[in-house]
Design an enzyme around this catalytic site. Structure first.
Site, PDB file in Angstrom:
ATOM      1  N   CYS A   1       2.937   1.833   3.094  1.00  0.00           N
ATOM      2  CA  CYS A   1       4.072   0.921   3.253  1.00  0.00           C
ATOM      3  C   CYS A   1       5.281   1.466   2.502  1.00  0.00           C
ATOM      4  CB  CYS A   1       3.722  -0.464   2.714  1.00  0.00           C
ATOM      5  SG  CYS A   1       2.154  -1.099   3.310  1.00  0.00           S
TER       6      CYS A   1
ATOM      7  N   CYS B   1       0.843  -1.195   0.000  1.00  0.00           N
ATOM      8  CA  CYS B   1       0.000   0.000   0.000  1.00  0.00           C
ATOM      9  C   CYS B   1       0.883   1.252   0.000  1.00  0.00           C
ATOM     10  CB  CYS B   1      -0.920   0.003   1.225  1.00  0.00           C
ATOM     11  SG  CYS B   1      -0.048  -0.273   2.760  1.00  0.00           S
TER      12      CYS B   1
END
Lengths: 315, 75
Positions: free
Chosen positions: B13, B10
């Site tokens: 991240c 994501c």
């Protein structure tokens, strides 16, 4: 106070005539944007402080080995306060079922967590009033509880991807945050969320203001009014691809309501926007086989359509 | 020192991974920074919300990101 501030800017400083289309649309835009950002900032901050006490690891322990009904109810309630992002749906799902949270209870959580979220609530409260916001929370929780119980009864454990059951899950310690850390977390969370959604809010309120000022009254009554039986299913189908833009969608929907869209249809549409999303389906297909994924979407969609008809009949 | 950033890809991240690399460079510590994206490895740490930061096998935090200067304080 906000209203008089907006009036002052539009009718005194910019000097538009009260009652003129441009004036009313701009007045509406300024007032709504101010109101929503004020609500968003304070409520997201408060919710984030509560959330910092409920990391998913703790929720998992509370729900582990709970029986149905009680478990489903708890799961739906915890779904409100446990932070959830669809990108973490896979580790969350595996963590839950591995630690003995029943499948149906896990689904109650997965349905409630994105649907009963603070952004949707704030937007509903700010634009439709607290009664509609409360009805949304109440029916959202009921949809999550009953859809979860139903999925649990179907005993579809074999339709969870096989590797999930063989996974070795470690035990992360749950950190107890100090009050200072909670405030820091909440500030960071609020700023991050506002940064992400503010363009949607501004554009949404802008389109809403335009509709308020320029679309004729009762324009939508024929298509989206309570007498059209297809309005609810169509609204639900439209809601699925509009995922994550609750902040932008609600102001538009509010304007459409003023032009004759029925309230039950609005609620059903909102629930479909938040609870059912294509990206989430793709992510969940990593842990759910097709029959279970389809059952999950089908049951939730049916429950939402039911909510729509119910409120079109009684509101 | 081994630093692992756990996440399934994501946006948060990625930003955490970049922040960790910046922190390591600026502080000049000798550390290996790895991005862990496969689910079994993430689950081994018991992490249920991503991104998460793991230093020498210990979960430092999960479910949030952090700035490079905050991470420097954790190294």
């Amino acid at each position: 106070m906000l209203k008089s501030f907006a009036d002052y800017i539009v009718f005194t400083i910019i000097n538009l005539a009260p009652g003129s289309r441009a004036g009313e649309a701009l007045d509406f835009f300024i007032y709504d944007t101010l109101k929503i950002f004020l609500l968003l900032t304070t409520i997201i901050f408060v919710v984030a402080i509560i959330r910092s006490s409920f990391p998913p690891e703790r929720t998992k322990r509370i729900l582990s080995h709970k029986r149905e009904y009680i478990g489903n109810t708890l799961a739906a309630l915890l779904g409100i306060v446990t932070p959830f992002c669809s990108c973490s749906a896979v580790p969350l799902f595996i963590g839950f079922v591995e630690s003995g949270v029943p499948l149906g209870v896990t689904f109650s959580f997965l349905i409630s967590s994105p649907m009963v979220n603070e952004v949707a609530l704030i937007m509903l409260w700010g634009l439709f009033g607290w009664k509609i916001a409360l009805i949304y929370i109440g029916t959202g929780l009921l949809v999550a509880i009953f859809a979860g119980i139903f999925i649990g009864k179907l005993k579809m454990e074999k339709h969870v991807q096989d590797y999930v059951w063989e996974m070795q899950v470690g035990n992360a310690e749950i950190k107890i945050l100090t009050f200072r850390e909670k405030i820091d977390y909440a500030r960071e969370y609020t700023l991050g969320l506002l940064k992400k959604i503010w363009p949607y809010v501004v554009v949404g309120v802008g389109i809403g203001a335009f509709i308020h000022g320029y679309v004729p009254q009762d324009f939508l009554a024929r298509w989206a009014g309570r007498d059209n039986p297809f309005a609810v299913p169509v609204a639900v189908a439209l809601g699925v691809p509009l995922y994550s833009n609750a902040a932008g969608v609600i102001p538009i929907v509010q304007a459409l309501t003023a032009k004759g869209m029925a309230m039950g249809t609005v609620l059903a549409f909102m629930m479909a926007v938040t609870a059912l999303s294509l990206p989430e389906a793709v992510i969940l297909s990593n842990v759910l086989k097709k029959p279970l994924l389809a059952t999950f979407f089908g049951i939730v969609a049916l429950a939402i359509v039911f909510v729509g008809y119910l409120f079109n009949a009684i509101l | 020192m081994k630093i692992e950033v756990l996440g399934t890809g994501c946006a948060k991240c990625k930003s955490l991974y970049e922040a960790v690399k910046t922190a390591v460079n600026e502080k000049g510590v000798d550390a290996e920074v790895v991005k862990v994206e496969d689910i079994p490895s993430i689950m081994k740490y018991g992490v249920m919300s991503t991104p998460a930061l793991v230093i020498d096998g210990k979960v430092v935090f999960s479910g949030k990101t952090a700035s490079a200067s905050e991470i420097k304080g954790m190294l």
